[in-house]
Design a protein around this motif. Structure first.
Motif, mmCIF file in Angstrom:
data_model
loop_
_atom_site.group_PDB
_atom_site.id
_atom_site.type_symbol
_atom_site.label_atom_id
_atom_site.label_comp_id
_atom_site.label_asym_id
_atom_site.label_seq_id
_atom_site.Cartn_x
_atom_site.Cartn_y
_atom_site.Cartn_z
ATOM 1 N N ASN A 246 79.312 27.767 7.044
ATOM 2 C CA ASN A 246 79.203 27.314 8.431
ATOM 3 C C ASN A 246 77.884 27.727 9.087
ATOM 4 O O ASN A 246 77.351 27.003 9.936
ATOM 5 C CB ASN A 246 80.399 27.817 9.257
ATOM 6 C CG ASN A 246 80.547 29.332 9.260
ATOM 7 O OD1 ASN A 246 79.813 30.060 8.592
ATOM 8 N ND2 ASN A 246 81.535 29.817 10.003
ATOM 9 N N ALA A 247 77.331 28.881 8.702
ATOM 10 C CA ALA A 247 76.066 29.319 9.292
ATOM 11 C C ALA A 247 74.931 28.389 8.899
ATOM 12 O O ALA A 247 74.080 28.030 9.723
ATOM 13 C CB ALA A 247 75.751 30.750 8.861
ATOM 14 N N TRP A 250 75.567 25.078 10.883
ATOM 15 C CA TRP A 250 75.313 25.132 12.332
ATOM 16 C C TRP A 250 73.842 25.288 12.689
ATOM 17 O O TRP A 250 73.402 24.781 13.731
ATOM 18 C CB TRP A 250 76.107 26.265 12.976
ATOM 19 C CG TRP A 250 75.701 26.486 14.398
ATOM 20 C CD1 TRP A 250 75.977 25.684 15.471
ATOM 21 C CD2 TRP A 250 74.881 27.549 14.905
ATOM 22 N NE1 TRP A 250 75.398 26.190 16.615
ATOM 23 C CE2 TRP A 250 74.720 27.332 16.296
ATOM 24 C CE3 TRP A 250 74.285 28.667 14.323
ATOM 25 C CZ2 TRP A 250 73.979 28.206 17.095
ATOM 26 C CZ3 TRP A 250 73.557 29.532 15.116
ATOM 27 C CH2 TRP A 250 73.403 29.289 16.492
ATOM 28 N N LEU A 278 76.666 25.153 19.640
ATOM 29 C CA LEU A 278 77.850 25.646 18.940
ATOM 30 C C LEU A 278 79.116 24.999 19.500
ATOM 31 O O LEU A 278 80.047 24.683 18.748
ATOM 32 C CB LEU A 278 77.932 27.171 19.045
ATOM 33 C CG LEU A 278 79.090 27.846 18.287
ATOM 34 C CD1 LEU A 278 79.170 27.382 16.843
ATOM 35 C CD2 LEU A 278 78.953 29.368 18.362
ATOM 36 N N TYR A 281 79.216 21.614 17.960
ATOM 37 C CA TYR A 281 79.504 21.748 16.527
ATOM 38 C C TYR A 281 81.018 21.840 16.299
ATOM 39 O O TYR A 281 81.587 21.140 15.447
ATOM 40 C CB TYR A 281 78.799 22.991 15.995
ATOM 41 C CG TYR A 281 79.030 23.301 14.545
ATOM 42 C CD1 TYR A 281 78.471 22.523 13.537
ATOM 43 C CD2 TYR A 281 79.809 24.396 14.164
ATOM 44 C CE1 TYR A 281 78.674 22.824 12.190
ATOM 45 C CE2 TYR A 281 80.020 24.709 12.831
ATOM 46 C CZ TYR A 281 79.449 23.922 11.851
ATOM 47 O OH TYR A 281 79.653 24.205 10.518
ATOM 48 N N ILE A 435 80.708 32.460 14.233
ATOM 49 C CA ILE A 435 80.921 31.008 14.282
ATOM 50 C C ILE A 435 82.368 30.692 13.916
ATOM 51 O O ILE A 435 83.024 29.859 14.552
ATOM 52 C CB ILE A 435 79.943 30.275 13.343
ATOM 53 C CG1 ILE A 435 78.507 30.437 13.844
ATOM 54 C CG2 ILE A 435 80.302 28.793 13.240
ATOM 55 C CD1 ILE A 435 77.454 29.907 12.885
ATOM 56 N N GLN A 439 85.406 28.549 15.747
ATOM 57 C CA GLN A 439 86.133 27.473 15.070
ATOM 58 C C GLN A 439 87.647 27.671 15.182
ATOM 59 O O GLN A 439 88.403 26.711 15.325
ATOM 60 C CB GLN A 439 85.738 27.416 13.591
ATOM 61 C CG GLN A 439 84.316 26.984 13.332
ATOM 62 C CD GLN A 439 83.899 27.136 11.874
ATOM 63 O OE1 GLN A 439 82.772 27.484 11.584
ATOM 64 N NE2 GLN A 439 84.814 26.883 10.956
ATOM 65 N N ALA A 445 82.050 29.998 22.538
ATOM 66 C CA ALA A 445 80.726 29.949 21.921
ATOM 67 C C ALA A 445 79.795 30.966 22.568
ATOM 68 O O ALA A 445 79.006 31.647 21.883
ATOM 69 C CB ALA A 445 80.151 28.540 22.028
ATOM 70 N N LEU A 449 78.037 34.062 20.361
ATOM 71 C CA LEU A 449 76.586 34.159 20.192
ATOM 72 C C LEU A 449 76.021 35.397 20.883
ATOM 73 O O LEU A 449 75.032 35.972 20.419
ATOM 74 C CB LEU A 449 75.920 32.889 20.706
ATOM 75 C CG LEU A 449 76.210 31.636 19.865
ATOM 76 C CD1 LEU A 449 75.581 30.410 20.503
ATOM 77 C CD2 LEU A 449 75.718 31.807 18.437
#
Length: 461
Positions: A246-247, A250, A278, A281, A435, A439, A445, A449
């Motif tokens: 996922n990193a 994204w 994010l 995403y 992340i 999800q 988000a 972050l």
């Protein structure tokens, strides 16, 4: 070409060209590596590098650890000629990316000459970690004495990302996996979708230009062929949402939305552009991608796209060739490539390195130099490899075989890599964990972050 080659041979024999100049110009003319070596030997010279054994002087066996992807098959094919020319046997251990770092660490820590591998692949997120731990050779002397390759041969952005650390060469770039937007061109020409898009979304059904447009575009296809949050005949996009993957997924969205890891040396992941990227995403995962995308890895995503179950795949450039191969894809000939929607995508690269624990470092260098030469890099590109050299991307034969490589080259030059502060497994794992929390609905988000930003120090001036 015969007259050009004769002239080249005369200049070398007369002392007007160095061995390096002779080899580089000969390869550019399309003469094989082995043929040039024969001529040099007849003149009392050689095609070796002087940095650790000349061609023919290295011997034994070298062991490689490589990812289980098509690029490894291209390397393996070229390695057969290397063995014929040098007598060095090649053994390639192929493993899944998810276990590669853990497999490498104990071998890299084994001490001089005591490791299992002579040549390793270094992903774009590992250089700072490997150099700081003193695990890989610094290659300045070997590169400076090489007749086949120099750091100037590589696309500057690629060399900076996976070649140089603190201005010194520790690796030679191997192949790139910059991000591109692969989409079903036939769907954009289907009048049913054209009319429905104009009615339901508004505007023309084309390639999305911004991240926000892409979200609407992808959600449209899923809704038009299925039920929101459920099964669909054609999903708007496929994504690699498994933690870890996922990193890498994204980061494209971050750059597409104008975000970045740092601004003026300070962490910038809490800026609005980063947070929104994010949020969008995860919205795509929930409303446009297939159910279960939180656990989807690369192979599953490729299968969905290649089976005709998705309208797009924001993924590595080298997938362009795979998805248009009739032997691997049911949608071959229907998949087109564009730059990613928005303000640019991520530059991913792999590089060759020699561990300080390598049992046979001189033969390892000979192999890396051989694979990095124009001649062999071109051979791999014709098979489907994504180049790291300017002269291979622009080679007429390569462009004749893969016309789309002209677009690929432009994408690579405009892509942005990972900052040094995230070129280690700990930082990458932190990013992937946060992340994943978004999800799963465990964090916003903004909070996720912010947690990443708190663990990363400001950039050094």
């Amino acid at each position: 070409m015969s007259a050009q080659l004769d002239n080249l041979m005369e200049k070398y024999a007369g002392g007007e060209l160095s061995r390096r100049q002779f080899m580089k110009r000969g390869l550019a003319l399309g003469v094989s590596f082995s043929s040039l070596q024969v001529f040099l030997a007849a003149c009392g010279g050689d095609g070796g590098d002087g940095g650790g054994g000349e061609a023919g002087e290295v011997s034994g066996k070298i062991n490689l650890l490589m990812e289980l992807v098509p690029e490894t098959d291209y390397v393996e094919a070229a390695a057969r000629d290397f063995t014929k020319e040098t007598g060095v046997d090649i053994s390639i251990e192929k493993i899944n990316y998810a276990v590669m770092h853990n497999k490498l660490v104990p071998e890299l820590s084994a001490g001089s000459g005591n490791g299992a591998y002579d040549v390793i692949q270094v992903d774009i997120v590992w250089p700072q970690e490997f150099v700081a731990a003193d695990w890989i050779e610094e290659l300045s002397d070997r590169v400076a004495s090489s007749k086949l390759v120099s750091m100037d041969d590589f696309i500057p952005a690629v060399a900076e990302a996976t070649g140089l650390v603190n201005g010194k060469p520790y690796m030679l770039p191997f192949y790139n996996y910059a991000g591109g937007f692969l989409y079903r061109e036939d769907l954009l020409e289907d009048q049913r979708f054209v009319d429905a898009y104009a009615k339901e979304v508004g505007g023309e059904l084309g390639v999305p230009k911004t991240l926000q447009d892409f979200v609407k575009w992808a959600e449209f296809f899923t809704a038009a062929t299925g039920t929101p949050g459920g099964e669909a005949d054609i999903y708007g996009t496929v994504m690699t949402g498994r933690k870890g993957d996922n990193a890498f997924d994204w980061i494209n969205y971050l750059y597409m939305n104008g975000g970045d890891f740092f601004q003026d040396g300070q962490p910038a992941l809490t800026e609005p552009e980063a947070v929104e990227s994010l949020e969008l995403y995860v919205e795509l995962m929930n409303k446009a991608a297939a159910p279960g995308t939180n656990a989807t890895a690369f192979d599953e995503a490729f299968t969905l796209m290649s089976q005709g179950r998705a309208a797009s795949f924001l993924t590595f450039l080298w997938m362009d060739v795979q998805l248009n191969d009739p032997e691997q894809s049911k949608v071959a000939g229907k998949v087109a490539l564009s730059t990613v929607p928005g303000q640019g995508g991520s530059l991913g690269c792999w590089a060759w390195a020699i561990p300080k624990s390598a049992p046979n470092p001189d033969a390892a260098w000979k192999f890396i130099e051989y694979q990095s030469s124009f001649d062999v890099s071109k051979k791999r590109a014709l098979m489907g490899s994504e180049p790291v050299r300017d002269d291979v991307y622009t080679d007429p034969d390569v462009l004749a075989k893969h016309p789309q490589y002209g677009v690929h080259y432009d994408i690579v030059k405009a892509s942005k890599g990972w900052p040094p502060e995230f070129q280690n497994e700990e930082a990458l794992q932190t990013l992937a964990d946060e992340i994943a929390a978004v999800q799963l609905g465990q964090k916003s988000a903004a909070d996720a972050l912010a947690a990443v930003a708190q663990k990363v120090p400001p950039q050094e001036a």
